[in-house]
Scaffold this active site. Structure first.
Site, PDB file in Angstrom:
ATOM      1  N   THR A   1      29.624   3.550  -3.775  1.00  0.00           N
ATOM      2  CA  THR A   1      29.531   3.904  -5.193  1.00  0.00           C
ATOM      3  C   THR A   1      30.763   4.679  -5.603  1.00  0.00           C
ATOM      4  OG1 THR A   1      27.148   4.089  -5.186  1.00  0.00           O
ATOM      5  CG2 THR A   1      28.290   5.468  -6.784  1.00  0.00           C
TER       6      THR A   1
ATOM      7  N   THR B   1      27.576   1.853  -9.859  1.00  0.00           N
ATOM      8  CA  THR B   1      27.191   1.281  -8.568  1.00  0.00           C
ATOM      9  C   THR B   1      26.312   0.049  -8.741  1.00  0.00           C
ATOM     10  OG1 THR B   1      26.223   1.878  -6.412  1.00  0.00           O
ATOM     11  CG2 THR B   1      25.033   2.594  -8.350  1.00  0.00           C
TER      12      THR B   1
ATOM     13  N   SER C   1      29.752  -2.290  -3.329  1.00  0.00           N
ATOM     14  CA  SER C   1      28.629  -1.500  -3.846  1.00  0.00           C
ATOM     15  C   SER C   1      28.823  -1.167  -5.325  1.00  0.00           C
ATOM     16  CB  SER C   1      28.531  -0.219  -3.032  1.00  0.00           C
ATOM     17  OG  SER C   1      27.267   0.252  -2.927  1.00  0.00           O
TER      18      SER C   1
ATOM     19  N   ARG D   1      14.541  -1.142  -8.106  1.00  0.00           N
ATOM     20  CA  ARG D   1      14.898   0.198  -7.623  1.00  0.00           C
ATOM     21  C   ARG D   1      16.082   0.760  -8.432  1.00  0.00           C
ATOM     22  NH1 ARG D   1      19.714   2.718  -5.238  1.00  0.00           N
ATOM     23  NH2 ARG D   1      19.020   4.419  -3.931  1.00  0.00           N
TER      24      ARG D   1
ATOM     25  N   THR E   1      27.680  10.191  -3.828  1.00  0.00           N
ATOM     26  CA  THR E   1      27.531   8.866  -3.256  1.00  0.00           C
ATOM     27  C   THR E   1      26.583   8.994  -2.070  1.00  0.00           C
ATOM     28  OG1 THR E   1      28.686   6.971  -2.295  1.00  0.00           O
ATOM     29  CG2 THR E   1      29.559   9.134  -1.759  1.00  0.00           C
TER      30      THR E   1
END
Ligand code: ASP
Length: 331
Positions: free
Chosen positions: A192, A210, A89, A220, A243
């Site tokens: 993250t 991230t 991630s 996004r 996170t």
């Protein structure tokens, strides 16, 4: 004339601030009693999210031990996760968006209140370092998309293919499953890295980076590059980072909330718990949602809390780097 105007402005501001303070209980005594300003000792600390926080902490701690600043430490610390392909991630090895592109969000904030961030940045291995340059070289806070990429390339960063064969295979598998986007609460989909640190001078800084939620809609942007949501630092009070499901963190401005709660006397642990509770009080919490916070105050006290089980954090203090399971609100 100029100085008279300044004097008037300052007195007016002082009077307004005093009125506000007494009305809302923000008398300076209340704020400063709770740790914070007249700190007598400095406790160097690095705290970060997830298992891979351990190696990030290691790098950050080394920098501070060699006399480096918290700002350098947080950047170089999270650079380690950005370059680690097994962290799916963050940076290289991050899972792509629905169109198969790895898009990165990152931010950094220093003890002087300055901050920089990048959103939806592609092809750059160390987005947090670009965020730092945005902070240091531009009058802006955030650059996004192609503009962020151009800025990075203009400043000497090189294009890298961030999509590993494993991440590409996972994306292809996801496409086969009907391509419906369903955020998951488990740790595989949320890792993250948010990392905050106090250096040997007592200065606080933080960084967050991230590739965002796996298979997200193209374009996004999550909480991680949003100052106040994914990260917030106030050098007089402390810092927090997040996170988990960025939409929930943004709707409640979680990291800023935690720092404000600490400013008003809560411990980092109480503040993290309150920020998670706030989710239930203010937004729709679906059954797969996960959010986790870590925080530190000026005295080096730390806290961590998550909505659901599974969130881990790494803490480096007193020459020891350890992984902990965070307490959580609900099963
Ligand atoms: N907070 C990140 C985001 O919403 C996801 C994560 O923590 O993995 O983009």
């Amino acid at each position: 004339m100029g100085s008279r105007r300044n004097f008037i402005r300052k007195s007016l501001f002082g009077a307004l601030a005093a009125g506000f303070a007494s009305r809302y209980g923000y008398a300076s005594g209340l704020i400063e009693k709770s740790v914070i300003q007249n700190q007598e000792f400095i406790k160097p600390t690095v705290i970060s999210t997830w298992f891979h926080g351990l190696e990030a902490n290691e790098a950050a701690w080394k920098i501070m031990q060699d006399g480096g600043s918290a700002l350098d430490a947080v950047e170089k610390g999270v650079n380690v996760s950005e370059a680690n392909p097994s962290v799916n991630s963050v940076g290289y090895g991050g899972l792509p968006d629905a169109s198969g592109n790895v898009t990165l969000d990152a931010c950094i904030m220093g003890s002087d209140g300055n901050a920089g961030s990048v959103a939806c940045l592609q092809h750059i291995l160390h987005p947090v370092s670009v965020a730092r340059l945005v902070m240091e070289k531009t009058p802006h806070l955030m650059l996004s998309g192609d503009g962020a990429l151009k800025f990075a390339l203009d400043n000497g960063f090189r294009k890298t293919n961030l999509l590993t064969p494993e991440a590409k295979a996972a994306w292809k598998e996801w496409k086969k499953s009907g391509s419906s986007y369903a955020p998951m609460a488990n740790w595989e989909n949320h890792d993250t890295i948010g990392l905050v640190a106090i250096d040997h001078n007592g200065s606080i800084a933080g960084a967050c980076t991230t590739s965002g939620m796996a298979f997200k809609h193209q374009g996004r942007v999550g909480d991680s590059p949003i100052i106040g949501a994914g990260l917030y630092v106030d050098n007089k009070v402390g810092a927090a980072t997040a996170t988990g499901e960025g939409e929930a963190v943004m709707k409640t401005l979680g990291s800023f909330l935690i720092v404000e709660l600490m400013r008003n006397g809560m411990s980092p642990q109480e503040a993290c718990e309150m920020a998670i509770t706030r989710l239930l009080e203010t937004i729709y919490v679906h059954k797969n949602m996960q959010v986790g916070y870590v925080a530190v105050n000026k005295a080096g006290e730390t806290g961590a809390f998550s909505l659901k089980p599974g969130f881990q954090y790494a803490l480096f203090q007193d020459n020891e780097n350890k992984l902990f399971d965070a307490p959580y609100l609900m099963d």
